[in-house]
Design an enzyme around this catalytic site. Structure first.
Site, mmCIF file in Angstrom:
data_model
loop_
_atom_site.group_PDB
_atom_site.id
_atom_site.type_symbol
_atom_site.label_atom_id
_atom_site.label_comp_id
_atom_site.label_asym_id
_atom_site.label_seq_id
_atom_site.Cartn_x
_atom_site.Cartn_y
_atom_site.Cartn_z
ATOM 1 N N GLU A 255 0.864 -1.182 0.000
ATOM 2 C CA GLU A 255 0.000 0.000 0.000
ATOM 3 C C GLU A 255 0.901 1.234 0.000
ATOM 4 O O GLU A 255 1.830 1.316 0.810
ATOM 5 C CB GLU A 255 -0.899 0.015 1.242
ATOM 6 C CG GLU A 255 -1.817 1.228 1.295
ATOM 7 C CD GLU A 255 -2.576 1.337 2.605
ATOM 8 O OE1 GLU A 255 -3.457 2.211 2.700
ATOM 9 O OE2 GLU A 255 -2.275 0.571 3.536
ATOM 10 N N ARG A 475 5.172 -13.367 9.439
ATOM 11 C CA ARG A 475 5.572 -11.961 9.428
ATOM 12 C C ARG A 475 6.891 -11.821 10.173
ATOM 13 O O ARG A 475 7.116 -12.492 11.186
ATOM 14 C CB ARG A 475 4.491 -11.115 10.100
ATOM 15 C CG ARG A 475 4.907 -9.655 10.295
ATOM 16 C CD ARG A 475 3.798 -8.848 10.913
ATOM 17 N NE ARG A 475 4.257 -7.516 11.303
ATOM 18 C CZ ARG A 475 3.538 -6.420 11.226
ATOM 19 N NH1 ARG A 475 2.310 -6.488 10.763
ATOM 20 N NH2 ARG A 475 4.010 -5.261 11.610
ATOM 21 N N LYS A 485 2.942 1.266 9.806
ATOM 22 C CA LYS A 485 3.179 2.527 9.103
ATOM 23 C C LYS A 485 2.480 3.690 9.792
ATOM 24 O O LYS A 485 2.962 4.829 9.751
ATOM 25 C CB LYS A 485 2.736 2.391 7.645
ATOM 26 C CG LYS A 485 3.702 1.574 6.813
ATOM 27 C CD LYS A 485 3.313 1.505 5.364
ATOM 28 C CE LYS A 485 2.173 0.559 5.130
ATOM 29 N NZ LYS A 485 1.906 0.324 3.693
#
Length: 756
Positions: A255, A475, A485
């Site tokens: 993103e 992850r 973020k």
């Protein structure tokens, strides 16, 4: 070299050569003009050219269909060369000599013929015509290692030849390095070599069967657990479900709401690994569905970071390219009774989903839903109160299936398409459709999305699109590190860091600016593998890998801390300063040379001066021994001045203190040494814990110093070692005497490089 190798080191030798291949990149200055290496026998020629002339080697590359070889003697050096060149070659056993079969029916046969082909295709055949000739000469020489009577003499010759060289020919890896390594490994450590060979061929059922290994043997190379311990097989030797060679299509889909960080790096590299392994395709797609968070700045820097990682992709796409298709799909779902518009307040909606309570809007008519959908599209006051939800199952134990949100209103202009839309799809709705639309065969997702896999498949089913396989991986989480973020943006917006490339940030640009080589990051990520186990990794492991790559090649310089530095007067020192040219790295000539000035009065660190006793013999590095006769101190006992004389005939082995020093000249360079600490004080935040409660109040430390005059030539990004102080990366190079050179301390994996 060949007599001191530990057998277990053979397993890691190919990785060592990968690291050595990057050595020349560390030296930003131009390569030296003197000859880079000697030919193998009795003659020596100058290699003035350091770059490959245009058209030096023209290789017509064809697709290698298969590599065939006898089952009991796979050509390791060909397999290793192909691996280093990033060339994936299918293999099979046969009764003939090693052979490449090409797609057009052509064939090449013979181990060294195949090695030379890989060398030309993979740019491992020298930097110019002379180096190519040297490589040919060495390849003609390497069979001597197979001769029992000549083996020891050959080893002695190569040992001496490599005393001041990293590579056999020139300043970069070539097929000669691989050939000699293979010859030595095969002669001295056949058991270890069998393990290396098994890494490349055993998973395909080729080569000799290997005996069962002990647990200790299995730990040489493998998957990494939470504690970083090795498992029993190569990290990425796992298979994608229903994957076919040449038919795999993957996507890396960040993103554009921040810069790429170390967690994203794992996803990107894992996608590239599988794309290459299955000879498939990889695309980059920006999931730009939230205009409130996204910008062109993030798109540009994500592409920059992807390039930094060496990710090769077919094309770049955007989810916003498919907004018209997604809106059409959403309307179809409304008409089919599989979606409805809901005006329930967000907090109430979240509570109802948790409790399995159906919304009051769930059974609205199709007409009412279409009316409200048009209000959403228009961005009206009424529309802004609504969202579009999928009608799935509010009683499902998997809460992701409890009528998830598909569309939300957002009047903020989109960074690519402006104000054309007032409604935007959620990631959960857009991703399954766009994956299918773009022909993605396997969607790699971190295991944090596991509960949403059922939702992903259900949305594809309701939309009537092709099913995409999901492959999960763990992850990557780092201690004392925030990867959200949203949280990283807080530090930027509140001035706690200098930007997204701040050296304290876990972004690719941040850690590279701090001094991490991309090669170290890639090796670290690959060691984590495709495991689905949760990883909380120590930064020390990453910085240790980095040190092993930079230490053999980075130049050495000298600095003295400015605060209370001490002048040592050598009574018999040179009345007139003189200069010697010495190597910047004693074991790597590619680092170049530096000028060292010798004077009667020299500067040493106050901390070192405090350790010296009267009449003690010390060693001045790169000069020789000296005896300190007089020590002056202030009222607090701090040393302020030293006096002594040179004792150059003294033995370095007999002194306790080996000290760095600088001449008293006006050519010294002002330095600012910068160390960093973690942004938070807790290794891992617990669920619901606020990161603002564990902020580290002081994370940047600056120390004034002076450095040798050669540091005027440092370039931004150059990595160096300040002897006895650690490794540094030049962030601000020399421009004028009044402005200090800024050096960022690089952690070495043992302790944080912080100057206080």
């Amino acid at each position: 070299m060949c007599f001191k190798m530990d057998p277990t080191d053979d397993i890691k030798m190919i990785g060592k050569y990968i690291r050595l291949k990057t050595a020349s990149r560390l030296i930003v200055a131009s390569p030296p003009s003197h000859p880079s290496s000697n030919p193998p026998r009795h003659h020596q020629l100058s290699t003035a050219a350091s770059t490959r002339p245009a058209g030096f080697v023209q290789v017509m590359t064809m697709e290698i269909k298969v590599l065939s070889f006898p089952a009991d003697s796979p050509p390791l050096l060909v397999i290793a060369a192909a691996k280093l060149a990033g060339i994936t070659i299918p293999t099979e056993t046969s009764g003939s000599a090693p052979t490449f079969s090409f797609s057009n029916g052509s064939k090449l046969q013979g181990t060294y013929v195949l090695l030379r082909y890989i060398g030309r295709v993979g740019n491992f055949y020298g930097q110019n015509a002379y180096e190519a000739g040297e490589i040919d000469e060495w390849l003609d020489y390497t069979p001597v290692f197979s001769s029992g009577s000549e083996f020891e003499n050959a080893c002695t010759y190569v040992d001496k030849y490599l005393e001041r060289r990293t590579f056999v020919v020139g300043h970069s890896l070539s097929i000669v390095d691989i050939a000699i390594w293979s010859a030595l490994a095969g002669k001295e450590y056949s058991d270890s070599l069998d393990e290396v060979t098994a890494t490349y061929v055993s998973n395909r059922g080729l080569g000799k069967p290997t005996a069962a290994k002990s647990k200790e043997q299995q730990g040489v190379k493998g998957d990494v657990s939470e504690k970083g311990k090795a498992g029993s097989r190569p990290s990425f030797e796992v298979d994608l479900p229903d994957a076919e060679i040449g038919k795999v299509r993957l996507r890396f889909a960040p993103e554009p709401s921040g810069y790429l960080h170390i967690g994203h790096s794992k996803a990107a590299l894992l996608n590239q690994y599988f794309a290459q392994r299955y000879q498939g395709q990889l695309i980059v797609r920006f999931d730009d569905t939230n205009p409130a968070k996204e910008s062109n700045e993030f798109v540009d820097n994500l592409l920059k970071d992807i390039e930094t990682l060496g990710i090769k992709y077919e094309t770049v796409t955007y989810t916003s390219d498919y907004f018209p298709d997604l809106m059409e799909m959403a309307e179809n779902l409304i008409r089919q009774g599989k979606a409805y518009v809901d005006d329930t307040p967000r907090e109430q909606m979240q509570k109802e989903r948790m409790d399995g309570i159906e919304s009051k809007c769930r059974n609205n008519s199709i007409e009412e839903n279409m009316k409200l959908w048009k209000e959403m599209i228009a961005g009206s006051e009424r529309g802004l109160e609504c969202c579009l939800r999928g009608k799935l199952d509010m009683q499902d134990p998997n809460k992701s299936l409890r009528d998830p949100v598909y569309y939300r209103c957002n009047p903020i202009p989109h960074h690519r398409i402006g104000s054309k839309y007032k409604v935007y799809p959620t990631y959960d709705f857009a991703c399954p459709f766009v994956d299918a639309k773009e022909g993605i065969t396997h969607a790699l997702r971190s295991s944090e999305y596991h509960d949403r896999n059922a939702q992903y498949y259900r949305i594809q089913e309701d939309l009537g699109v092709r099913k995409v396989h999901i492959y999960e991986f763990s992850r990557l989480n780092m201690v004392y590190t925030l990867l959200s973020k949203r949280k990283l943006l807080w530090f930027v917006q509140n001035g706690k860091v200098d930007g997204w490339d701040d050296p304290r940030f876990p972004t690719v640009q941040g850690i590279v600016r701090r001094g991490l080589l991309v090669e170290a990051l890639i090796q670290f990520i690959l060691e984590q593998g495709a495991s689905k186990n949760l990883n909380l990794m120590e930064w020390d492991k990453l910085w240790t890998i980095n040190k092993k790559i930079i230490d053999p090649v980075c130049p050495r310089h000298t600095a003295v801390i400015e605060d209370r530095r001490v002048l040592l007067t050598l009574t018999d020192g040179p009345d007139k300063p003189f200069v010697r040219i010495i190597p910047r790295h004693k074991k790597y000539e590619g680092a170049g040379e530096k000028a060292t000035t010798y004077t009667k009065r020299i500067w040493i660190d106050h901390a070192d001066a405090q350790l010296i006793s009267a009449n003690e013999e010390i060693t001045l590095m790169d000069w020789g021994n000296a005896i300190v006769k007089e020590i002056s101190r202030d009222q607090d006992g701090n040393v302020t001045q030293l006096s002594g004389f040179l004792h150059l005939e003294g033995s370095v082995k007999t002194t306790k203190l080996k000290l760095t020093w600088l001449p008293e000249t006006n050519e010294l360079v002002n330095l600012t040494l910068v160390g960093f600490d973690y942004l938070i004080t807790k290794k891992k935040l617990e669920e619901g814990e606020d990161f603002l409660d564990v902020l580290n109040p002081c994370t940047r430390f600056e120390t004034a110093a002076i450095g040798d005059s050669n540091m005027r030539n440092l370039k931004r990004g150059e990595i160096l070692q300040l002897e006895r102080k650690g490794y540094f990366r030049c962030d601000v190079p020399f421009t004028r005497s009044s402005k200090p050179v800024v050096l960022f301390a690089i952690p070495d994996g043992r302790q944080q490089a912080v100057f206080k």
